[in-house]
Scaffold this motif. Structure first.
Motif, PDB file in Angstrom:
ATOM      1  N   ARG A  60       1.623   0.253 -10.209  1.00 46.64           N
ATOM      2  CA  ARG A  60       1.346   0.251 -11.644  1.00 46.64           C
ATOM      3  C   ARG A  60       2.619   0.024 -12.451  1.00 46.64           C
ATOM      4  NH1 ARG A  60      -1.248   5.488 -14.547  1.00 46.64           N
ATOM      5  NH2 ARG A  60      -1.756   4.589 -16.569  1.00 46.64           N
ATOM      6  N   LEU A  61       3.726   0.566 -11.989  1.00 46.65           N
ATOM      7  CA  LEU A  61       5.000   0.364 -12.672  1.00 46.65           C
ATOM      8  C   LEU A  61       5.424  -1.100 -12.662  1.00 46.65           C
ATOM      9  CD1 LEU A  61       6.994   3.449 -11.316  1.00 46.65           C
ATOM     10  CD2 LEU A  61       5.999   3.168 -13.599  1.00 46.65           C
ATOM     11  N   GLN A  62       4.941  -1.848 -11.673  1.00 47.90           N
ATOM     12  CA  GLN A  62       5.267  -3.274 -11.584  1.00 47.90           C
ATOM     13  C   GLN A  62       4.162  -4.171 -12.162  1.00 47.90           C
ATOM     14  OE1 GLN A  62       6.662  -4.583  -7.702  1.00 47.90           O
ATOM     15  NE2 GLN A  62       7.435  -2.554  -7.205  1.00 47.90           N
ATOM     16  N   GLY A  63       3.138  -3.566 -12.748  1.00 46.39           N
ATOM     17  CA  GLY A  63       2.027  -4.360 -13.261  1.00 46.39           C
ATOM     18  C   GLY A  63       1.152  -4.939 -12.162  1.00 46.39           C
ATOM     19  N   ILE A 101       7.873  -4.442  -2.416  1.00 45.25           N
ATOM     20  CA  ILE A 101       7.614  -3.263  -1.595  1.00 45.25           C
ATOM     21  C   ILE A 101       8.828  -2.341  -1.506  1.00 45.25           C
ATOM     22  CG2 ILE A 101       6.978  -2.465   0.726  1.00 45.25           C
ATOM     23  CD1 ILE A 101       5.131  -4.907   0.911  1.00 45.25           C
ATOM     24  N   PRO A 102      10.055  -2.848  -1.280  1.00 43.26           N
ATOM     25  CA  PRO A 102      11.201  -1.921  -1.251  1.00 43.26           C
ATOM     26  C   PRO A 102      11.350  -1.127  -2.546  1.00 43.26           C
ATOM     27  CG  PRO A 102      11.819  -4.007  -0.279  1.00 43.26           C
ATOM     28  CD  PRO A 102      10.463  -4.216  -0.888  1.00 43.26           C
ATOM     29  N   LYS A 103      11.177  -1.800  -3.670  1.00 44.13           N
ATOM     30  CA  LYS A 103      11.269  -1.081  -4.953  1.00 44.13           C
ATOM     31  C   LYS A 103      10.140  -0.067  -5.080  1.00 44.13           C
ATOM     32  CE  LYS A 103      11.861  -1.732  -9.918  1.00 44.13           C
ATOM     33  NZ  LYS A 103      11.072  -0.536 -10.254  1.00 44.13           N
ATOM     34  N   ALA A 104       8.936  -0.458  -4.676  1.00 43.31           N
ATOM     35  CA  ALA A 104       7.795   0.450  -4.765  1.00 43.31           C
ATOM     36  C   ALA A 104       8.006   1.690  -3.893  1.00 43.31           C
ATOM     37  CB  ALA A 104       6.513  -0.267  -4.355  1.00 43.31           C
ATOM     38  N   LYS A 105       8.586   1.509  -2.719  1.00 41.45           N
ATOM     39  CA  LYS A 105       8.847   2.661  -1.852  1.00 41.45           C
ATOM     40  C   LYS A 105       9.822   3.626  -2.510  1.00 41.45           C
ATOM     41  CE  LYS A 105       7.766   0.726   2.686  1.00 41.45           C
ATOM     42  NZ  LYS A 105       8.264   0.389   4.049  1.00 41.45           N
ATOM     43  N   SER A 106      10.787   3.080  -3.217  1.00 42.85           N
ATOM     44  CA  SER A 106      11.726   3.931  -3.944  1.00 42.85           C
ATOM     45  C   SER A 106      11.038   4.621  -5.118  1.00 42.85           C
ATOM     46  CB  SER A 106      12.914   3.103  -4.421  1.00 42.85           C
ATOM     47  OG  SER A 106      13.796   3.873  -5.202  1.00 42.85           O
ATOM     48  N   ASP A 107      10.278   3.829  -5.887  1.00 40.18           N
ATOM     49  CA  ASP A 107       9.605   4.383  -7.064  1.00 40.18           C
ATOM     50  C   ASP A 107       8.563   5.428  -6.696  1.00 40.18           C
ATOM     51  OD1 ASP A 107      11.088   2.730  -8.682  1.00 40.18           O
ATOM     52  OD2 ASP A 107       9.503   1.231  -8.959  1.00 40.18           O
ATOM     53  N   ALA A 108       7.957   5.292  -5.520  1.00 43.57           N
ATOM     54  CA  ALA A 108       6.898   6.216  -5.108  1.00 43.57           C
ATOM     55  C   ALA A 108       7.386   7.658  -4.995  1.00 43.57           C
ATOM     56  CB  ALA A 108       6.293   5.764  -3.779  1.00 43.57           C
TER      57      ALA A 108
END
Length: 215
Positions: free
Chosen positions: A115-118, A155-162
């Motif tokens: 969601r943070l990435q749209g 995906i790498p950014k999402a794993k961090s943001d999660a």
């Protein structure tokens, strides 16, 4: 999870509807979710952080307490999208997380990071399509992160943001509201604050139609 009898009868229909249903959702709003109508149930059904699909000024609000690892939620996924396509200007959907399964927490973290990435909708679509791989209910499972190629998600950014505190806070708040509302099965639906007392696709359609006609 729950309502396996229903799922057995609807799973085949649901699988066939995923591709067609992909076009039905409108984008998740980045705005705060407007409150339910003044006559709606006063329980905490809606929170500003909750994902919303459909027009923010729609007169009819479906609140779905949703577990991404739940088989019945997967079966109802195309049902809800079809309702929204039938009333594109009249109905909005607000999702509340009810993470009852062991693999649900990871999936919720993925959805919130997406969601943070749209990318909420394509990731939700992929998770529903591939649910048997990462939430096989008693069998060895892949990580839900392994099914996300092609969704456009970083995906790498999402794993961090999660791991962000805000996402943890969203999950904790939803867990509190699940308890406060008394939700113990998924999906659980409310339409303009009215609970769906008799579970079923037709019953949900009928309740939404009645609220649309009233408003």
């Amino acid at each position: 999870m729950n309502r396996r009898t229903f799922v057995a009868g609807t799973a085949v229909v649901a699988l066939g509807a995923f591709a067609v249903g992909a076009m039905f959702y409108q984008p998740v709003s980045d705005n705060l979710s407007p409150p339910l109508p003044s006559d709606a149930n006063s329980a905490p059904l809606v929170r500003p952080h909750a994902p919303m699909l459909g027009p923010d000024d729609a007169p009819v609000t479906i609140v779905e307490f949703f577990d991404p690892a739940c088989e019945a939620c997967r079966a109802f996924y195309p049902v809800v999208k079809e309702i929204m396509s039938t009333y594109p200007d009249k109905v909005r959907l607000i999702l509340r997380y009810a993470a009852f399964h062991p693999t649900s927490e990871e999936a919720v973290r993925i959805l919130e990071a997406a969601r943070l990435q749209g990318k909420f909708e394509p990731v939700l679509e992929r998770l529903m399509e591939t649910q048997p791989r990462w939430a096989p209910h008693g069998r060895p499972a892949d990580s839900a992160w392994t099914v996300l190629d092609g969704t456009g998600l970083d995906i790498p950014k999402a794993k961090s943001d999660a791991k962000m505190p805000d996402i943890v806070g969203t999950m904790n708040m939803d867990a509190m509201d699940v308890s406060a509302v008394g939700v113990n099965k998924t999906p659980t639906f409310f339409v303009n604050g009215k609970p769906l007392t008799e579970f079923g696709a037709q019953q949900l359609n009928d309740l939404v139609k009645a609220e649309v006609e009233k408003n």
